[in-house]
Design an enzyme around this catalytic site. Sequence first.
Site, PDB file in Angstrom:
ATOM      1  N   HIS A   1       0.846  -1.203   0.000  1.00 60.83           N
ATOM      2  CA  HIS A   1       0.000   0.000   0.000  1.00 60.83           C
ATOM      3  C   HIS A   1       0.884   1.257   0.000  1.00 60.83           C
ATOM      4  CE1 HIS A   1      -3.180  -2.536   2.267  1.00 60.83           C
ATOM      5  NE2 HIS A   1      -3.707  -2.268   1.095  1.00 60.83           N
TER       6      HIS A   1
ATOM      7  N   LYS B   1     -15.992  -7.545   3.336  1.00 63.17           N
ATOM      8  CA  LYS B   1     -14.860  -8.057   4.124  1.00 63.17           C
ATOM      9  C   LYS B   1     -15.058  -7.669   5.582  1.00 63.17           C
ATOM     10  CE  LYS B   1     -11.235  -7.143   0.649  1.00 63.17           C
ATOM     11  NZ  LYS B   1     -10.108  -6.239   0.381  1.00 63.17           N
TER      12      LYS B   1
ATOM     13  N   ARG C   1      -2.250  -5.337  -8.677  1.00 60.35           N
ATOM     14  CA  ARG C   1      -1.248  -6.388  -8.473  1.00 60.35           C
ATOM     15  C   ARG C   1      -1.394  -7.409  -9.588  1.00 60.35           C
ATOM     16  NH1 ARG C   1      -3.289  -7.076  -2.446  1.00 60.35           N
ATOM     17  NH2 ARG C   1      -5.090  -6.405  -3.635  1.00 60.35           N
TER      18      ARG C   1
ATOM     19  N   SER D   1      -3.069  -7.460   2.722  1.00 63.19           N
ATOM     20  CA  SER D   1      -3.346  -7.427   4.161  1.00 63.19           C
ATOM     21  C   SER D   1      -3.633  -8.833   4.668  1.00 63.19           C
ATOM     22  CB  SER D   1      -4.542  -6.518   4.444  1.00 63.19           C
ATOM     23  OG  SER D   1      -4.276  -5.214   4.001  1.00 63.19           O
TER      24      SER D   1
HETATM   25  P1  ADP Z   1      -6.397  -5.639   0.087  1.00 68.11           P
HETATM   26  O1  ADP Z   1      -6.751  -6.036  -1.325  1.00 68.11           O
HETATM   27  O2  ADP Z   1      -4.989  -5.994   0.480  1.00 68.11           O
HETATM   28  O3  ADP Z   1      -7.428  -5.948   1.134  1.00 68.11           O
HETATM   29  P2  ADP Z   1      -7.207  -2.854   0.217  1.00 68.11           P
HETATM   30  O4  ADP Z   1      -8.663  -2.988   0.011  1.00 68.11           O
HETATM   31  O5  ADP Z   1      -6.770  -2.283   1.511  1.00 68.11           O
HETATM   32  O6  ADP Z   1      -6.324  -4.127  -0.005  1.00 68.11           O
HETATM   33  O7  ADP Z   1      -6.556  -2.109  -1.002  1.00 68.11           O
HETATM   34  C1  ADP Z   1      -6.434  -0.745  -1.183  1.00 68.11           C
HETATM   35  C2  ADP Z   1      -5.740  -0.511  -2.509  1.00 68.11           C
HETATM   36  O8  ADP Z   1      -4.373  -0.900  -2.411  1.00 68.11           O
HETATM   37  C3  ADP Z   1      -6.312  -1.328  -3.673  1.00 68.11           C
HETATM   38  O9  ADP Z   1      -6.267  -0.509  -4.821  1.00 68.11           O
HETATM   39  C4  ADP Z   1      -5.335  -2.459  -3.820  1.00 68.11           C
HETATM   40  O10 ADP Z   1      -5.296  -2.951  -5.145  1.00 68.11           O
HETATM   41  C5  ADP Z   1      -4.040  -1.782  -3.452  1.00 68.11           C
HETATM   42  N1  ADP Z   1      -3.031  -2.709  -2.981  1.00 68.11           N
HETATM   43  C6  ADP Z   1      -3.100  -3.565  -1.957  1.00 68.11           C
HETATM   44  N2  ADP Z   1      -1.959  -4.270  -1.821  1.00 68.11           N
HETATM   45  C7  ADP Z   1      -1.130  -3.838  -2.823  1.00 68.11           C
HETATM   46  C8  ADP Z   1       0.180  -4.188  -3.258  1.00 68.11           C
HETATM   47  N3  ADP Z   1       0.882  -5.139  -2.641  1.00 68.11           N
HETATM   48  N4  ADP Z   1       0.698  -3.527  -4.312  1.00 68.11           N
HETATM   49  C9  ADP Z   1      -0.040  -2.594  -4.941  1.00 68.11           C
HETATM   50  N5  ADP Z   1      -1.274  -2.225  -4.604  1.00 68.11           N
HETATM   51  C10 ADP Z   1      -1.816  -2.835  -3.563  1.00 68.11           C
END
Ligand code: ADP
Length: 161
Positions: free
Chosen positions: A18, A42, A91, A129
């Site tokens: 993130h 979620k 990703r 996460s």
């Molecule tokens: P997760 O999919 O890990 O539950 P979130 O809902 O918190 O993540 O994601 C917030 C944003 O961060 C989304 O656009 C997600 O694609 C991006 N994101 C999460 N992990 C990564 C990563 N390792 N690299 C790039 N972007 C990421």
Amino acid sequence: MSSLAVCPGSFDPVTIGHLNIISRAAKLFDRVIVLVMVNPRKSGLFTPEERVDFIRRSVTDIPNVEVDFSDGLLADYVKEKGAVAIVKGLRVLSDYEDEFKQALANKKLAENVETVFLVTDAQYMFLSSSVVKEIGYFGGDISDFVPPAIKEDIIKRIRER
Ligand code: ADP
């Protein structure tokens, strides 16, 4: 006029994947708000307050980044703040379908706001996460996955639950 972008997500908890997206967004826009949101699909491990606190402590060295929480609609939030963009990270290919649908829905609801996708740096491709929570739950080392400032708190809270 200064440009504002919003980086929305569950951030349950924030990872260095993130942070990679947040810091790159901070170079593209004058201001960035990292927005902790409630995802009805979620159930989270950390409270919204904890997630906001973890992110705040991880972005202290990026002056143009703020952190906020919303339990409302993203499109309403970005319109109210006058944001020009929603920044999301991509990703693996499987992220794409869902992100594409969300981007189209947001365009319908907030037509002046563009969704911008940043492709993850390759080393964070498999980082999420959920991976952090699973490794932490089984007592594994999460040092390579979360910002150092919040590592101990994350481990402590995973163990308490
Ligand atoms: P997760 O999919 O890990 O539950 P979130 O809902 O918190 O993540 O994601 C917030 C944003 O961060 C989304 O656009 C997600 O694609 C991006 N994101 C999460 N992990 C990564 C990563 N390792 N690299 C790039 N972007 C990421």
